[in-house]
Design an enzyme around this catalytic site. Structure first.
Site, mmCIF file in Angstrom:
data_model
loop_
_atom_site.group_PDB
_atom_site.id
_atom_site.type_symbol
_atom_site.label_atom_id
_atom_site.label_comp_id
_atom_site.label_asym_id
_atom_site.label_seq_id
_atom_site.Cartn_x
_atom_site.Cartn_y
_atom_site.Cartn_z
ATOM 1 N N LYS A 195 0.855 -1.190 0.000
ATOM 2 C CA LYS A 195 0.000 0.000 0.000
ATOM 3 C C LYS A 195 0.892 1.241 0.000
ATOM 4 C CE LYS A 195 -1.830 2.856 2.813
ATOM 5 N NZ LYS A 195 -1.690 4.078 1.977
ATOM 6 N N GLY A 248 6.973 4.825 8.236
ATOM 7 C CA GLY A 248 6.169 6.047 8.314
ATOM 8 C C GLY A 248 6.395 6.718 9.650
ATOM 9 N N SER A 249 5.412 7.501 10.062
ATOM 10 C CA SER A 249 5.594 8.287 11.285
ATOM 11 C C SER A 249 5.486 7.412 12.529
ATOM 12 C CB SER A 249 4.533 9.386 11.328
ATOM 13 O OG SER A 249 3.255 8.784 11.357
ATOM 14 N N THR A 250 6.058 7.894 13.606
ATOM 15 C CA THR A 250 5.968 7.176 14.884
ATOM 16 C C THR A 250 4.509 7.103 15.321
ATOM 17 O OG1 THR A 250 8.190 7.865 15.449
ATOM 18 C CG2 THR A 250 6.779 7.217 17.291
ATOM 19 N N THR A 252 1.749 6.842 13.459
ATOM 20 C CA THR A 252 1.048 5.733 12.767
ATOM 21 C C THR A 252 1.643 4.388 13.180
ATOM 22 O OG1 THR A 252 0.739 7.220 10.898
ATOM 23 C CG2 THR A 252 0.306 4.917 10.488
ATOM 24 N N GLY A 253 2.943 4.364 13.391
ATOM 25 C CA GLY A 253 3.611 3.109 13.792
ATOM 26 C C GLY A 253 3.020 2.546 15.072
ATOM 27 N N GLU A 270 9.648 1.024 10.884
ATOM 28 C CA GLU A 270 10.724 1.995 10.572
ATOM 29 C C GLU A 270 10.091 3.369 10.711
ATOM 30 O OE1 GLU A 270 13.814 1.208 9.821
ATOM 31 O OE2 GLU A 270 13.452 -0.950 9.751
ATOM 32 N N CYS A 305 14.056 10.409 6.576
ATOM 33 C CA CYS A 305 13.945 9.934 7.965
ATOM 34 C C CYS A 305 15.251 10.122 8.722
ATOM 35 C CB CYS A 305 13.504 8.479 7.987
ATOM 36 S SG CYS A 305 14.582 7.411 7.036
ATOM 37 N N GLU A 402 10.009 15.798 15.269
ATOM 38 C CA GLU A 402 10.409 15.628 13.868
ATOM 39 C C GLU A 402 9.612 16.604 13.007
ATOM 40 O OE1 GLU A 402 9.081 12.132 11.690
ATOM 41 O OE2 GLU A 402 11.073 11.953 10.809
HETATM 42 P P1 NAD Z 1 2.489 8.350 7.773
HETATM 43 O O1 NAD Z 1 2.701 7.599 9.029
HETATM 44 O O2 NAD Z 1 1.495 9.451 7.784
HETATM 45 O O3 NAD Z 1 2.029 7.363 6.598
HETATM 46 C C1 NAD Z 1 2.820 6.294 6.184
HETATM 47 C C2 NAD Z 1 1.931 5.246 5.525
HETATM 48 O O4 NAD Z 1 1.044 4.711 6.497
HETATM 49 C C3 NAD Z 1 1.048 5.790 4.398
HETATM 50 O O5 NAD Z 1 0.982 4.840 3.369
HETATM 51 C C4 NAD Z 1 -0.303 5.937 5.091
HETATM 52 O O6 NAD Z 1 -1.397 5.862 4.200
HETATM 53 C C5 NAD Z 1 -0.281 4.747 6.023
HETATM 54 N N1 NAD Z 1 -1.184 4.858 7.183
HETATM 55 C C6 NAD Z 1 -1.568 5.973 7.841
HETATM 56 N N2 NAD Z 1 -2.405 5.648 8.855
HETATM 57 C C7 NAD Z 1 -2.526 4.301 8.861
HETATM 58 C C8 NAD Z 1 -3.242 3.356 9.670
HETATM 59 N N3 NAD Z 1 -3.991 3.738 10.688
HETATM 60 N N4 NAD Z 1 -3.129 2.044 9.375
HETATM 61 C C9 NAD Z 1 -2.350 1.624 8.355
HETATM 62 N N5 NAD Z 1 -1.676 2.468 7.533
HETATM 63 C C10 NAD Z 1 -1.749 3.787 7.789
HETATM 64 O O7 NAD Z 1 3.923 8.868 7.321
HETATM 65 P P2 NAD Z 1 4.282 9.780 6.056
HETATM 66 O O8 NAD Z 1 3.898 11.186 6.359
HETATM 67 O O9 NAD Z 1 3.795 9.156 4.802
HETATM 68 O O10 NAD Z 1 5.890 9.644 6.040
HETATM 69 C C11 NAD Z 1 6.715 10.422 6.788
HETATM 70 C C12 NAD Z 1 7.196 9.675 8.019
HETATM 71 O O11 NAD Z 1 7.878 8.478 7.633
HETATM 72 C C13 NAD Z 1 8.223 10.457 8.809
HETATM 73 O O12 NAD Z 1 7.915 10.354 10.181
HETATM 74 C C14 NAD Z 1 9.533 9.758 8.506
HETATM 75 O O13 NAD Z 1 10.542 9.893 9.478
HETATM 76 C C15 NAD Z 1 9.098 8.341 8.366
HETATM 77 N N6 NAD Z 1 10.100 7.559 7.613
HETATM 78 C C16 NAD Z 1 10.870 6.647 8.284
HETATM 79 C C17 NAD Z 1 11.858 5.917 7.609
HETATM 80 C C18 NAD Z 1 12.730 4.909 8.313
HETATM 81 O O14 NAD Z 1 13.394 4.133 7.639
HETATM 82 N N7 NAD Z 1 12.755 4.874 9.625
HETATM 83 C C19 NAD Z 1 12.038 6.132 6.240
HETATM 84 C C20 NAD Z 1 11.248 7.085 5.598
HETATM 85 C C21 NAD Z 1 10.263 7.785 6.289
#
Ligand code: NAD
Length: 498
Positions: A195, A248-250, A252-253, A270, A305, A402
């Site tokens: 996704k 993605g973000s902490t 959402t993680g 991640e 990131c 961040e």
């Molecule tokens: P985000 O968390 O908003 O979204 C990431 C993904 O998660 C998207 O595909 C989104 O649609 C999906 N998502 C959102 N809510 C969800 C849920 N409830 N259930 C399942 N999926 C869901 O992050 P973003 O704004 O797309 O990306 C930026 C973030 O990613 C920053 O915090 C950045 O540091 C992090 N990031 C981390 C790494 C790493 O390797 N650690 C690498 C790149 C980016």
């Protein structure tokens, strides 16, 4: 400015893009659409469907079918699986200009970064993991417990593919981060539902087309487009998913981690970063250090990131280094991603630009001093000047949170202990860079820095063979390297008694 490839023109001419399930495009059940915007000029470049629970179910079931023990994918030799991944890498390379242009269109990033990091990085990652298909191994084990009746035994472990993988990725490196998950998962013999982010969904569909051309059996690699709350949530909660791999973000993680535990699904996270760059006074080449620190924060508009968004500079050289970095920032050419002379492009979306500008305001309210930048220089497009703050200590909230934009905060330090204390004073722990000519100082720092990745005298760069992941709230697990492929295996312990 490069000419848009014919392949990309044809792809974009579709306008309404659908999911890719079981080897073909699939219209989906829902009515809802997401409009994909070019961040450089705010023009619409396409629409994608928002995957419903039913669409997600269809994709997961296609992946499950492709994973059955007698399926073409499961019965294929590791060597043949490797050949398909290798071919996939070659096709990514062959179509790299189309992929790079599409990434620049949907994300806004500079074309040189789309070429090297996204298209180029993905090709390297698929080629690297193509080599791993034939190297996955278990161990033979001597047991302490004697076998009953003095019988002999033979104990060993097998590494088996874990099953259907849900890969959820962000928008900052849409193709390369997808490859960090899809390539090792496929190398291990799993099947995948990807996704992509709602901001950058188109490049994932192009990848799926190439996977089919590479000879991947239907159902092995599926893409469901959509948002987080509907599509992402349905995918992570699906009981047939055996592993969730999320970047993605902490924020959402944490949600995904909880969902994973409800089904006891394996999960790798991640997450975000707030990485320190630590500059000691003993520099050999101040210019190179300033350039390195600037590249570490301003590359990809700071939407990285591992971006070095806090720079700690030893007091004696604080003013000099800060001035040098500021001069670099002030000279940066802000332009659209297809302008080959650009140093910095637009941020990904209007919403993200607003969020980053909010942090700039907050920084000033919290007492940090704005040294340069902070303005949105163009009427159209989501552009922001590279921005630098200075602060006496870690107190302003821009130093803890961040921002994920081209915003750097500079803070002075006294000595190694003070640098370590300030650098580790964060909930995040993804990466750190150390700038010194003194190797013993660097090693002391490496030992005590709470960060998953440490670079000395260089900004952080990813590599398929170098594991990436975070300490503390920056994540759980590592991707890339050998660990990356073992993430997608599960261990079976066997003891044959005879
Ligand atoms: P985000 O968390 O908003 O979204 C990431 C993904 O998660 C998207 O595909 C989104 O649609 C999906 N998502 C959102 N809510 C969800 C849920 N409830 N259930 C399942 N999926 C869901 O992050 P973003 O704004 O797309 O990306 C930026 C973030 O990613 C920053 O915090 C950045 O540091 C992090 N990031 C981390 C790494 C790493 O390797 N650690 C690498 C790149 C980016």
């Amino acid at each position: 400015m490069p000419t848009i490839t014919d392949q990309l023109s044809q792809f974009l001419a579709k306008k309404d893009h659908t999911h890719f399930i079981n080897g073909q495009y699939h219209a989906g059940e829902g009515e809802e659409q997401i409009t994909v915007i070019n961040p450089a000029n705010e023009e619409v470049i396409g629409q994608v469907a928002v995957g419903t629970k039913a669409d997600v179910h269809q994709a997961v079931m296609a992946a499950k079918k492709a994973f059955q023990h007698d399926s073409p994918w499961r019965t294929m030799s590791p060597d043949d699986r490797g050949k398909i991944l290798y071919r996939f890498a070659e096709l990514i390379e062959l179509h790299s200009e189309t992929i790079a242009q599409l990434v620049t269109l949907e994300n806004g990033k500079l074309i040189k970064d789309s070429r090297s990091s996204d298209a180029g990085g993905a090709a390297k990652t698929f080629r690297y993991y193509a080599g791993w298909t034939t190297k996955i191994e278990g161990e033979t084990l001597d047991l302490s417990q004697p076998q009953k009746g003095g019988r002999q035994n033979f104990a060993f472990t097998r590494r088996e593919p874990i099953g259907v993988v849900a890969a959820i990725v962000p928008w900052n490196f849409p193709v390369s981060i997808a490859s960090w998950k899809v390539a090792p998962a496929l190398a291990a013999g799993c099947t995948v539902v990807l996704k992509p982010s709602e901001e950058t969904p188109l490049s994932a569909l192009l990848l799926a087309e190439l996977a089919m051309e590479a000879g991947m059996p239907a159902g092995v690699f599926n893409v469901v487009t959509g948002d987080g709350k509907t599509t992402g949530a349905a995918l992570t909660a699906h009981p047939e998913v055996k592993k969730i791999t999320f970047t993605g973000s902490t924020y959402t993680g944490k949600i995904i981690g909880k969902t994973a535990m409800d089904n006891v699904t394996g999960v790798s996270l991640e997450l975000g970063g707030k990485s320190p760059a630590i500059v000691f006074e003993d520099q050999i080449d101040f210019e190179a250090t300033a350039k390195g620190v600037a590249a570490g924060i301003f590359r990809n508009q700071g939407q990285v990131c591992v971006a070095g968004s806090r720079v700690y500079i030893q007091k004696k050289v604080f003013d000099k280094v800060l001035t040098d970095i500021s001069h670099i920032a002030q000279k940066m050419n802000i332009s659209h991603g297809f302008d080959e002379t650009a140093d910095i492009g637009p941020l990904v979306s209007k919403g993200h630009l607003k969020k980053v500008c909010g942090y700039i305001e907050k920084g000033q309210q919290d007492g940090a001093t704005l040294i340069t930048g902070g303005k949105t220089p163009k009427e159209k497009g989501y552009y922001l000047q590279p921005t630098i703050f200075s602060a006496p200590d870690n107190r302003p909230s821009i130093i803890e949170e961040e921002i994920f934009g081209p915003v750097l905060a500079a803070i002075p330090f006294d000595d190694l202990e003070d640098a370590l204390q300030k650098a580790n004073d964060s909930q995040m722990g993804l990466a750190a860079t150390i700038w010194t000519k003194d190797i013993s100082k660097a090693i002391k720092m490496i030992d005590r820095l709470e960060a998953g990745v440490v670079y000395v005298n260089s900004p952080v760069r990813s590599d398929p063979n170098l594991p990436l992941g975070g300490y503390k709230q920056s994540g759980i697990g590592r991707e890339l390297g050998k660990t990356g492929v073992y993430n997608y295996t599960t261990l079976k312990s066997v003891n044959i008694v005879f």
